[in-house]
Motif scaffolding. Structure first.
Motif, mmCIF file in Angstrom:
data_model
loop_
_atom_site.group_PDB
_atom_site.id
_atom_site.type_symbol
_atom_site.label_atom_id
_atom_site.label_comp_id
_atom_site.label_asym_id
_atom_site.label_seq_id
_atom_site.Cartn_x
_atom_site.Cartn_y
_atom_site.Cartn_z
ATOM 1 N N LYS A 65 1.015 -6.119 -6.031
ATOM 2 C CA LYS A 65 1.225 -4.701 -5.784
ATOM 3 C C LYS A 65 1.752 -4.535 -4.362
ATOM 4 O O LYS A 65 1.308 -5.238 -3.453
ATOM 5 N N ILE A 66 2.690 -3.610 -4.194
ATOM 6 C CA ILE A 66 3.226 -3.336 -2.870
ATOM 7 C C ILE A 66 3.126 -1.848 -2.580
ATOM 8 O O ILE A 66 3.675 -1.025 -3.311
ATOM 9 N N TYR A 67 2.401 -1.526 -1.521
ATOM 10 C CA TYR A 67 2.382 -0.165 -1.007
ATOM 11 C C TYR A 67 3.492 -0.098 0.031
ATOM 12 O O TYR A 67 3.413 -0.738 1.086
ATOM 13 N N GLY A 68 4.536 0.660 -0.259
ATOM 14 C CA GLY A 68 5.667 0.700 0.658
ATOM 15 C C GLY A 68 6.565 1.897 0.430
ATOM 16 O O GLY A 68 6.224 2.821 -0.315
ATOM 17 N N TYR A 69 7.729 1.854 1.067
ATOM 18 C CA TYR A 69 8.709 2.925 0.981
ATOM 19 C C TYR A 69 10.068 2.257 0.835
ATOM 20 O O TYR A 69 10.421 1.384 1.637
ATOM 21 N N PRO A 70 10.846 2.616 -0.182
ATOM 22 C CA PRO A 70 12.069 1.865 -0.497
ATOM 23 C C PRO A 70 13.154 1.912 0.574
ATOM 24 O O PRO A 70 14.066 1.091 0.557
ATOM 25 N N ILE A 92 3.843 0.948 -5.184
ATOM 26 C CA ILE A 92 3.112 2.200 -4.975
ATOM 27 C C ILE A 92 3.756 2.877 -3.773
ATOM 28 O O ILE A 92 3.755 2.331 -2.663
ATOM 29 N N THR A 93 4.337 4.032 -3.998
ATOM 30 C CA THR A 93 5.113 4.701 -2.962
ATOM 31 C C THR A 93 4.233 5.329 -1.887
ATOM 32 O O THR A 93 3.333 6.112 -2.187
ATOM 33 N N ILE A 94 4.534 4.988 -0.638
ATOM 34 C CA ILE A 94 3.943 5.628 0.532
ATOM 35 C C ILE A 94 5.100 6.374 1.209
ATOM 36 O O ILE A 94 5.939 5.767 1.876
ATOM 37 N N ASP A 95 5.169 7.668 0.994
ATOM 38 C CA ASP A 95 6.287 8.472 1.488
ATOM 39 C C ASP A 95 6.142 8.688 2.995
ATOM 40 O O ASP A 95 5.321 9.480 3.447
ATOM 41 N N LEU A 96 6.957 7.968 3.759
ATOM 42 C CA LEU A 96 6.860 8.052 5.211
ATOM 43 C C LEU A 96 7.285 9.425 5.726
ATOM 44 O O LEU A 96 6.765 9.912 6.735
ATOM 45 N N LYS A 97 8.219 10.049 5.036
ATOM 46 C CA LYS A 97 8.658 11.384 5.451
ATOM 47 C C LYS A 97 7.535 12.407 5.286
ATOM 48 O O LYS A 97 7.394 13.334 6.077
ATOM 49 N N ASP A 271 17.960 -1.327 -3.954
ATOM 50 C CA ASP A 271 18.131 -0.388 -5.064
ATOM 51 C C ASP A 271 16.940 0.576 -5.109
ATOM 52 O O ASP A 271 15.910 0.285 -5.719
ATOM 53 N N VAL A 272 17.103 1.720 -4.467
ATOM 54 C CA VAL A 272 16.025 2.703 -4.391
ATOM 55 C C VAL A 272 15.663 3.233 -5.766
ATOM 56 O O VAL A 272 14.487 3.453 -6.083
ATOM 57 N N LYS A 273 16.650 3.421 -6.619
ATOM 58 C CA LYS A 273 16.408 3.928 -7.971
ATOM 59 C C LYS A 273 15.494 2.990 -8.753
ATOM 60 O O LYS A 273 14.593 3.429 -9.465
ATOM 61 N N ALA A 274 15.711 1.688 -8.578
ATOM 62 C CA ALA A 274 14.886 0.700 -9.285
ATOM 63 C C ALA A 274 13.429 0.796 -8.839
ATOM 64 O O ALA A 274 12.511 0.629 -9.643
ATOM 65 N N TRP A 275 13.217 1.062 -7.569
ATOM 66 C CA TRP A 275 11.848 1.217 -7.052
ATOM 67 C C TRP A 275 11.146 2.368 -7.759
ATOM 68 O O TRP A 275 10.034 2.234 -8.255
ATOM 69 N N TYR A 276 11.811 3.520 -7.815
ATOM 70 C CA TYR A 276 11.180 4.705 -8.401
ATOM 71 C C TYR A 276 11.113 4.655 -9.918
ATOM 72 O O TYR A 276 10.300 5.361 -10.526
ATOM 73 N N ASP A 277 11.948 3.816 -10.528
ATOM 74 C CA ASP A 277 11.917 3.681 -11.987
ATOM 75 C C ASP A 277 10.737 2.843 -12.465
ATOM 76 O O ASP A 277 10.368 2.867 -13.633
ATOM 77 N N LYS A 278 10.171 2.038 -11.543
ATOM 78 C CA LYS A 278 9.035 1.197 -11.934
ATOM 79 C C LYS A 278 7.786 2.032 -12.146
ATOM 80 O O LYS A 278 7.617 3.087 -11.538
ATOM 81 N N LYS A 279 6.895 1.524 -12.969
ATOM 82 C CA LYS A 279 5.637 2.248 -13.232
ATOM 83 C C LYS A 279 4.675 2.098 -12.057
ATOM 84 O O LYS A 279 4.927 1.374 -11.105
ATOM 85 N N GLU A 280 3.576 2.803 -12.144
ATOM 86 C CA GLU A 280 2.483 2.757 -11.186
ATOM 87 C C GLU A 280 2.842 3.330 -9.836
ATOM 88 O O GLU A 280 2.272 2.961 -8.825
ATOM 89 N N ASN A 281 3.871 4.197 -9.761
ATOM 90 C CA ASN A 281 4.115 4.928 -8.525
ATOM 91 C C ASN A 281 3.166 6.111 -8.505
ATOM 92 O O ASN A 281 3.248 6.983 -9.372
ATOM 93 N N LYS A 282 2.298 6.145 -7.550
ATOM 94 C CA LYS A 282 1.267 7.189 -7.506
ATOM 95 C C LYS A 282 1.295 7.904 -6.165
ATOM 96 O O LYS A 282 1.647 7.321 -5.170
#
Length: 282
Positions: A65-70, A92-97, A271-282
């Motif tokens: 699992k990676i907690y990060g920002y694309p 798992i997206t950590i929105d820095l903005k 590929d930012v789209k690929a990051w957000y297309d993956k499951k388990e983004n919370k």
């Protein structure tokens, strides 16, 4: 009778000795104890290559699992390694903005409030370069050979250039990326005085790179390694800014940049789209 007893005693000694040596196929969890698993490869009659592959399977049993920002340079560095090795992961997206990195939930994972955070089962790592070396070592026989474990001298050279990236290239490159790419993305103004001063520092580093790359396909050797990969995140951003000329004005550096940025694994990492297309983004 005496001979028979000796044979039985000898057999018992062998059995006891074997029972105290952990075999890689007898429940050693390389995810928690990778060193034990790989060490035991040298204590068995099994092919070392097969044993290493088994350790890799055990290490990745629980998934990553990676907690990060694309858009994060440090997150992309780890993604590039995973793609070079052909490994899957759950992002798992950590929105820095949005300031997610400052919220208690994330700070419980990394008190410094920085991405990425990498989880291998219950094992946690921070710092993109440490994560990258962990993955490259655990999966040494899979995908691209990003670290050379066969020669101490080669490994020493690789480590030297990895440190050069960290202490000589990254400081000016990160400032230039921040000023010319990240600031505008966040609606902030670029400080061109800082850019001008920092470009002079980067030029000195690239002059040394130009000299090295005249005689070597890549920085550490004639093969692509982590020493080259570590440069990719900042280079990717800088090639879309006026600082691009510093790389293009040096023929050997230009050739090197073109080659490493064209790698399929790196394109996937960006590929930012690929990051957000993956499951388990919370």
């Amino acid at each position: 009778m005496g001979s028979s007893r000796l044979l039985v005693s000898f057999a018992l000694v062998i059995m006891v000795a074997i029972s105290y040596e952990p075999f890689p196929w007898m429940g050693v969890n390389a995810s928690n104890e990778p060193t034990s698993c790989y060490h035991s490869c040298n204590q068995t009659f099994e092919s070392r290559h097969q044993c290493y592959k088994r350790c890799e399977e055990l290490a990745h049993k629980d998934g990553y699992k990676i907690y990060g920002y694309p858009y994060s340079t440090n997150t992309r560095r780890v993604l590039a390694v995973l793609h070079e090795k052909g490994l899957s992961y759950d992002p798992i997206t950590i929105d820095l903005k949005a300031g997610d990195q400052k919220k208690p939930r994330f700070l419980s994972l990394n008190r410094f409030g920085q991405v990425p955070v990498f989880l291998d089962g219950n094992f946690k790592l921070t710092e993109s370069r440490a994560i990258s070396e962990y993955i490259a070592t655990i999966h040494r026989s899979r995908g691209s050979e990003l670290l050379n474990h066969k020669s101490f001298k080669t490994m020493g050279t690789q480590t030297m250039w990895m440190n050069i990236e960290s202490f000589e290239f990254d400081p000016p490159a990160s400032i230039l990326t921040w000023e010319q790419s990240i600031k505008p993305m966040n609606g902030l103004k670029t400080d061109y005085k800082v850019v001008n001063v920092t470009e002079q520092k980067l030029e000195k580093v690239l002059d040394i790179y130009e000299e090295r790359l005249r005689n070597s396909s890549f920085l550490a050797s004639n093969k692509f390694t982590l020493a080259d990969l570590y440069h990719l995140p900042n280079i990717q951003y800088l090639m879309e800014t006026p600082t691009k000329r510093l790389f293009e004005n040096r023929p050997s550096v230009r050739r090197w940049v073109a080659e490493i940025t064209a790698r399929p694994a790196w394109k996937k990492a960006c590929d930012v789209k690929a990051w957000y297309d993956k499951k388990e983004n919370k």
